[in-house]
Design an enzyme around this catalytic site. Structure first.
Site, PDB file in Angstrom:
ATOM      1  N   ARG A  79      -1.409  -0.200  -8.556  1.00 32.75           N
ATOM      2  CA  ARG A  79      -2.788   0.372  -8.217  1.00 32.75           C
ATOM      3  C   ARG A  79      -2.744   1.715  -8.244  1.00 32.75           C
ATOM      4  O   ARG A  79      -2.048   2.206  -7.540  1.00 32.75           O
ATOM      5  CB  ARG A  79      -3.292  -0.390  -6.789  1.00 32.75           C
ATOM      6  CG  ARG A  79      -4.511   0.186  -6.378  1.00 32.75           C
ATOM      7  CD  ARG A  79      -4.601   0.221  -4.722  1.00 32.75           C
ATOM      8  NE  ARG A  79      -4.691  -1.179  -4.519  1.00 32.75           N
ATOM      9  CZ  ARG A  79      -4.388  -1.500  -3.150  1.00 32.75           C
ATOM     10  NH1 ARG A  79      -3.868  -0.504  -2.413  1.00 32.75           N
ATOM     11  NH2 ARG A  79      -4.558  -2.597  -2.705  1.00 32.75           N
ATOM     12  N   ASP A 115       0.912  -1.028  -0.010  1.00 28.18           N
ATOM     13  CA  ASP A 115      -0.062   0.114   0.077  1.00 28.18           C
ATOM     14  C   ASP A 115       0.779   1.182   0.103  1.00 28.18           C
ATOM     15  O   ASP A 115       2.173   1.013   0.404  1.00 28.18           O
ATOM     16  CB  ASP A 115      -0.814  -0.086   1.326  1.00 28.18           C
ATOM     17  CG  ASP A 115      -2.031  -0.915   1.303  1.00 28.18           C
ATOM     18  OD1 ASP A 115      -2.499  -1.338   2.356  1.00 28.18           O
ATOM     19  OD2 ASP A 115      -2.192  -1.159   0.118  1.00 28.18           O
TER      20      ASP A 115
HETATM   21  C1  FAD Z   1      -8.696  -0.964  -3.441  1.00 31.56           C
HETATM   22  C2  FAD Z   1      -8.272   0.497  -2.789  1.00 31.56           C
HETATM   23  C3  FAD Z   1      -7.213   0.520  -2.262  1.00 31.56           C
HETATM   24  C4  FAD Z   1      -6.411   1.821  -1.923  1.00 31.56           C
HETATM   25  N1  FAD Z   1      -5.436   2.051  -1.202  1.00 31.56           N
HETATM   26  C5  FAD Z   1      -5.007   3.039  -0.964  1.00 31.56           C
HETATM   27  C6  FAD Z   1      -3.509   3.264  -0.507  1.00 31.56           C
HETATM   28  O1  FAD Z   1      -2.815   2.417  -0.477  1.00 31.56           O
HETATM   29  N2  FAD Z   1      -2.894   4.540  -0.421  1.00 31.56           N
HETATM   30  C7  FAD Z   1      -4.004   5.550  -0.387  1.00 31.56           C
HETATM   31  O2  FAD Z   1      -3.472   6.949  -0.076  1.00 31.56           O
HETATM   32  N3  FAD Z   1      -5.230   5.389  -0.574  1.00 31.56           N
HETATM   33  C8  FAD Z   1      -5.894   4.382  -0.814  1.00 31.56           C
HETATM   34  N4  FAD Z   1      -6.873   4.031  -1.107  1.00 31.56           N
HETATM   35  C9  FAD Z   1      -8.090   5.281  -0.841  1.00 31.56           C
HETATM   36  C10 FAD Z   1      -8.029   6.444  -2.187  1.00 31.56           C
HETATM   37  O3  FAD Z   1      -6.969   7.024  -2.129  1.00 31.56           O
HETATM   38  C11 FAD Z   1      -9.358   7.307  -2.093  1.00 31.56           C
HETATM   39  O4  FAD Z   1      -9.227   7.941  -0.789  1.00 31.56           O
HETATM   40  C12 FAD Z   1     -10.550   6.637  -2.018  1.00 31.56           C
HETATM   41  O5  FAD Z   1     -10.944   5.471  -2.980  1.00 31.56           O
HETATM   42  C13 FAD Z   1     -11.773   7.440  -2.312  1.00 31.56           C
HETATM   43  O6  FAD Z   1     -11.424   8.130  -3.544  1.00 31.56           O
HETATM   44  P1  FAD Z   1     -12.375   7.568  -4.913  1.00 31.56           P
HETATM   45  O7  FAD Z   1     -11.397   7.448  -5.889  1.00 31.56           O
HETATM   46  O8  FAD Z   1     -13.379   6.918  -4.680  1.00 31.56           O
HETATM   47  O9  FAD Z   1     -12.866   9.267  -5.486  1.00 31.56           O
HETATM   48  P2  FAD Z   1     -13.848  10.238  -4.595  1.00 31.56           P
HETATM   49  O10 FAD Z   1     -14.072  11.122  -5.581  1.00 31.56           O
HETATM   50  O11 FAD Z   1     -13.467  10.492  -3.455  1.00 31.56           O
HETATM   51  O12 FAD Z   1     -15.379   9.621  -4.632  1.00 31.56           O
HETATM   52  C14 FAD Z   1     -16.146   9.212  -5.761  1.00 31.56           C
HETATM   53  C15 FAD Z   1     -17.410   8.550  -5.211  1.00 31.56           C
HETATM   54  O13 FAD Z   1     -17.189   7.517  -4.515  1.00 31.56           O
HETATM   55  C16 FAD Z   1     -18.069   7.512  -3.272  1.00 31.56           C
HETATM   56  N5  FAD Z   1     -17.236   7.285  -2.246  1.00 31.56           N
HETATM   57  C17 FAD Z   1     -15.798   7.712  -2.213  1.00 31.56           C
HETATM   58  N6  FAD Z   1     -15.165   7.200  -1.109  1.00 31.56           N
HETATM   59  C18 FAD Z   1     -16.393   6.983   0.011  1.00 31.56           C
HETATM   60  C19 FAD Z   1     -16.129   6.748   1.344  1.00 31.56           C
HETATM   61  N7  FAD Z   1     -15.501   6.824   2.324  1.00 31.56           N
HETATM   62  N8  FAD Z   1     -17.665   6.480   1.944  1.00 31.56           N
HETATM   63  C20 FAD Z   1     -18.783   6.394   0.847  1.00 31.56           C
HETATM   64  N9  FAD Z   1     -18.368   6.612  -0.298  1.00 31.56           N
HETATM   65  C21 FAD Z   1     -17.425   6.664  -0.669  1.00 31.56           C
HETATM   66  C22 FAD Z   1     -18.819   8.612  -3.410  1.00 31.56           C
HETATM   67  O14 FAD Z   1     -19.892   8.368  -3.848  1.00 31.56           O
HETATM   68  C23 FAD Z   1     -18.134   9.763  -3.962  1.00 31.56           C
HETATM   69  O15 FAD Z   1     -18.951  10.443  -4.849  1.00 31.56           O
HETATM   70  C24 FAD Z   1      -7.582   2.860  -1.745  1.00 31.56           C
HETATM   71  C25 FAD Z   1      -8.745   2.959  -2.320  1.00 31.56           C
HETATM   72  C26 FAD Z   1      -9.382   1.772  -2.945  1.00 31.56           C
HETATM   73  C27 FAD Z   1     -10.660   1.595  -3.686  1.00 31.56           C
END
Ligand code: FAD
Length: 311
Positions: free
Chosen positions: A186, A136
């Site tokens: 990723r 990660d």
């Molecule tokens: C498989 C996976 C692994 C990850 N690993 C890491 C990592 O190693 N390091 C790191 O910094 N980050 C990691 N993340 C978190 C990532 O950086 C984002 O913070 C997270 O994915 C939210 O962003 P988004 O791409 O969904 O976009 P956003 O623009 O934040 O969200 C898009 C839509 O998704 C939905 N959504 C997003 N988050 C939430 C929530 N918490 N609760 C409810 N609905 C939500 C909402 O409908 C929102 O409108 C990971 C995420 C995933 C999916």
């Protein structure tokens, strides 16, 4: 990423994630407050039950033991041992799951050499089990050390992956610098609080960089994990994949977090894509929960509702 109104709230929630007082208060209520929406449970058995259920719904799993910033050598070694045991269990029981972990959980804050040795043990066990592992990505101060350890692992193993955050200005350079390794990357937007000097602050910039990174990776040999819940980004990625006739297996997968956007996740599986849910478990769930709240401060509402309905 947050809109203008949400940004200070996001910053406040992420700051609270580092507060021992807030941690004690929230932990007193335990899982039932809301963490269970995002976390499989505190025990390995609870995790394995959820992993089976998730597999039955057509998803692969990325298993994560909740833990980070470990300062005790024995604890770091025990975390790596736990990951190795899980990989063997997955192989024995036919569970479609790999592992993804933070290097600070296996010793990076103690000694980078310890973190490397622990990560190499996990990679070796994953290889023996015909499986893969991923590092990660944590706060920006760990990016260089994480990439350095990834490169050392990649020199010995072809079953290791890492993560790039699209909010960081450096991420495209980091991607390009690893393309010769045919990397398994990723892509995420980024879950931590980073200063404007090193990170995009506007959502549209973070999203545009996310798409640029995914397009660059899909145009190169390697494996791409498109980890987001953003419907617009997913639709764009689907268009790129169709336009370039990229096969649905072997080059990429979509990834989401357990408990977030389940309908969208199910729809992707129904459209024939490989989709992996990141399913965390363990008793150190507080920082993970706070990051999920910070991503969508609206989540606070049901969190607080849970708190007061318990009174
Ligand atoms: C498989 C996976 C692994 C990850 N690993 C890491 C990592 O190693 N390091 C790191 O910094 N980050 C990691 N993340 C978190 C990532 O950086 C984002 O913070 C997270 O994915 C939210 O962003 P988004 O791409 O969904 O976009 P956003 O623009 O934040 O969200 C898009 C839509 O998704 C939905 N959504 C997003 N988050 C939430 C929530 N918490 N609760 C409810 N609905 C939500 C909402 O409908 C929102 O409108 C990971 C995420 C995933 C999916």
């Amino acid at each position: 990423m947050a809109s203008l109104l949400e940004r200070p709230l996001r910053a406040a929630i992420l700051a609270a994630a580092d507060s021992p007082f807030v941690q004690r208060t929230v932990s007193r209520y335990g899982m039932q407050l809301g963490a269970r929406r995002f976390v499989a449970g505190e025990s390995t058995d609870e995790f394995l039950a959820v992993a089976r259920e998730v597999n039955a719904r057509g998803f692969a799993v990325a298993c994560g033991i909740l833990g980070e910033g470990v300062a005790d050598r024995a604890q770091a070694i025990a975390a790596a041992d736990h990951y190795c045991a899980l990989l063997r269990t997955f192989a024995e029981r036919g569970i479609d799951a790999n592992v993804a972990f933070k290097l600070t959980h296996v010793g990076l804050d103690i000694d980078p050499e310890l973190a490397f040795e622990n990560a190499a043990r996990i990679a070796q066990t994953a290889r023996e089990c015909g499986n893969t592992m991923r590092l990660d990505m944590e706060q920006s101060r760990y990016v260089d050390a994480t990439l350095a350890i990834y490169r050392r692992l990649r020199a010995r193993f072809d079953n290791v992956g890492y993560v790039l955050q699209s909010y960081l200005l450096r991420s495209m350079d980091d991607l390009v610098s690893t393309l010769d390794l045919q990397p398994n990357v990723r892509f995420v937007k980024g879950a931590y609080l980073e200063p404007p000097a090193i990170a995009f602050s506007e959502k549209r910039e973070v999203d545009a960089n996310y798409l640029a990174l995914v397009e660059r990776a899909l145009a190169s040999p390697g494996y791409t994990a498109i980890a987001t819940h953003d419907p617009a980004i997913i639709a764009h990625a689907e268009r790129i994949i169709a336009e370039r006739s990229i096969p649905l297996r072997g080059r990429f997968e979509f990834q989401m977090l357990y408990g977030i956007s389940p309908a969208l996740a199910d729809a992707l599986v129904a459209r024939g894509y490989r989709v992996r849910l990141a399913v965390p478990f363990g008793d150190y769930w507080f920082p993970y929960l706070m990051r999920r709240l910070a991503e969508r401060p609206a989540n606070l509402a049901f969190f607080l509702r849970g708190a007061f309905s318990k009174r």
